[in-house]
Design an enzyme around this catalytic site. Structure first.
Site, short mmCIF file in Angstrom:
data_model
loop_
_atom_site.label_atom_id
_atom_site.label_comp_id
_atom_site.label_asym_id
_atom_site.label_seq_id
_atom_site.Cartn_x
_atom_site.Cartn_y
_atom_site.Cartn_z
N ASP A 81 56.12 135.70 48.49
CA ASP A 81 56.34 134.77 47.37
C ASP A 81 57.67 134.05 47.49
O ASP A 81 58.59 134.49 48.18
CB ASP A 81 56.25 135.50 46.03
CG ASP A 81 57.30 136.60 45.89
OD1 ASP A 81 57.57 137.30 46.89
OD2 ASP A 81 57.85 136.75 44.78
N GLU A 143 57.83 139.81 45.03
CA GLU A 143 59.14 140.44 45.25
C GLU A 143 60.20 139.80 44.38
O GLU A 143 61.12 140.47 43.91
CB GLU A 143 59.52 140.33 46.73
CG GLU A 143 60.79 141.09 47.12
CD GLU A 143 62.09 140.34 46.88
OE1 GLU A 143 63.16 140.97 46.92
OE2 GLU A 143 62.04 139.10 46.67
#
Length: 374
Positions: A81, A143
């Site tokens: 991400d 994350e």
């Protein structure tokens, strides 16, 4: 052995995916296809359902080559991400080797540079038939939102005891061996509404309670290990009404987990004391997102990295970071790891940039870590 042109192409391809937290489906599919083609056994977990995203964490395994089976496996990790603004991001490669976005989005080097380095390292190993130990790969989702993807990963399938997490800003050769516990909090103050013009004395001013508490609490560095920040205060409804409610949010970080908790208890106590003075009530809640870790400099996971940096003529620099990464949950689950600088700079901004030479360096280091016999 690292192919510069292919490396850049892979980086640009990965950057081109829209992959904000909880929306990593397309980049996840690309990585599944890529890792499978490289001969790894690939599994996607059920994190999507657990965190209401559209993709899960990716775990991949490559068995050791003949003669290397006796060496313990190593885990290599990055996250899929990116932070916002990221929709429509595109990597622009400049003549001097720097790589930027067009300035309207982040670049996404955090953490596409890690994904690129790991994929290219695996490609180099396979196409050159390099002997290597067993390799495990973990590409996580979400994350950037307090490592929530890794926090729901089933670590029972991990065989490695040591990990390299590619997710640190700064020149390649840098490695974080210490990171903090991170706690966020929300404190709701409930007072009593009253007309501010006719009967202000009948009200209990929730914002004043919160402000009094905030004045008593030091923000910023509390000591060399600990920070506290009151980040938002929201309260009140109208200018002519004594505010009956106020909500305060903030965070605490410390390299000492117990100090984090003591600082939270102090924060809550001060708000409760100020509330009692005016007859207000306080409801306080907190969440510990990641736990502190410290990896000894003498540990093999550090020494191996330093020796490989020296081999490549790269100066290794060990540091502490007040930022979290997937190494925090890895540490919680018994792995000893460090976080490697990975050709990313000015992260979490539209001025983020990478560099082709730095991408080559971290990829070469990754290849040697995977092939290390130490």
């Amino acid at each position: 052995m690292v192919q510069r042109e292919r490396l850049v192409q892979t980086f640009c391809k990965l950057v081109s995916f829209d992959s904000s937290s909880y929306g990593e489906r397309n980049i996840c599919d690309f990585l599944i296809e890529t890792l499978t083609a490289l001969g790894l056994q690939v599994q996607e977990d059920h994190a999507a359902q657990k965190i209401q995203g559209n993709a899960g964490n990716l775990y991949a395994y490559l068995p050791a080559t003949k003669g290397m089976e006796q060496l313990p496996p190593l885990l290599f990790s990055g996250h899929m991400d990116t932070v916002e603004p990221s929709h429509g991001k595109k990597a622009i490669v400049h003549e001097d080797g720097s790589i930027t976005s067009d300035g309207s989005t982040v670049l996404g080097a955090d953490d596409c540079s890690a994904l690129t380095a790991i994929v290219e390292a695996l490609t180099v190993i396979q196409e050159n038939h390099l002997p290597h130990r067993a390799i495990e790969v973990l590409f996580s989702v979400a994350e950037e939102t307090y490592c929530i993807g890794a926090s729901v990963f089933d670590f029972s399938q991990i065989q490695s005891k040591e990990a390299y997490v590619l997710d640190l800003t700064g020149a390649v050769g840098g490695a974080a061996i210490q990171a903090p516990t991170l706690l966020s909090f929300r404190i709701a103050v409930t007072g009593k509404a009253s007309h501010a013009g006719f009967h202000p004395e009948q009200g209990i001013h929730a914002i004043c309670v919160a402000a009094s508490a905030a004045r008593r609490l030091k923000n910023g560095w509390l000591d060399e290990n600990t920070t506290r920040n009151i980040g938002t205060i929201h309260g009140g409804t109208q200018t002519n009404i004594v505010p009956a409610s106020c909500v305060v949010t903030g965070e605490i970080r410390s390299f000492d987990h117990e100090q984090t908790m003591r600082t939270w208890e102090e924060t809550k106590r001060v708000f409760e004391e100020e509330a009692r003075k005016l007859g207000a009530e306080v409801a306080a809640e907190h969440t510990v997102h990641i736990h502190a870790y410290q990896t000894p400099e003498q540990h093999p996971v550090v020494q191996r990295f330093q020796r490989i940096c020296a081999k490549h003529g790269i100066e290794s620099q060990l540091c502490s970071t007040m930022g979290g990464s997937d190494n925090n949950p890895l540490s919680e689950h018994g792995l000893t790891g460090i976080v490697l600088a990975t050709a990313m700079n000015n992260c979490h901004s539209c001025e983020e940039y990478s560099n082709v030479d730095e991408l080559e360096k971290i990829t070469a280091i990754t290849v040697d870590l995977m092939c290390s016999e130490e």
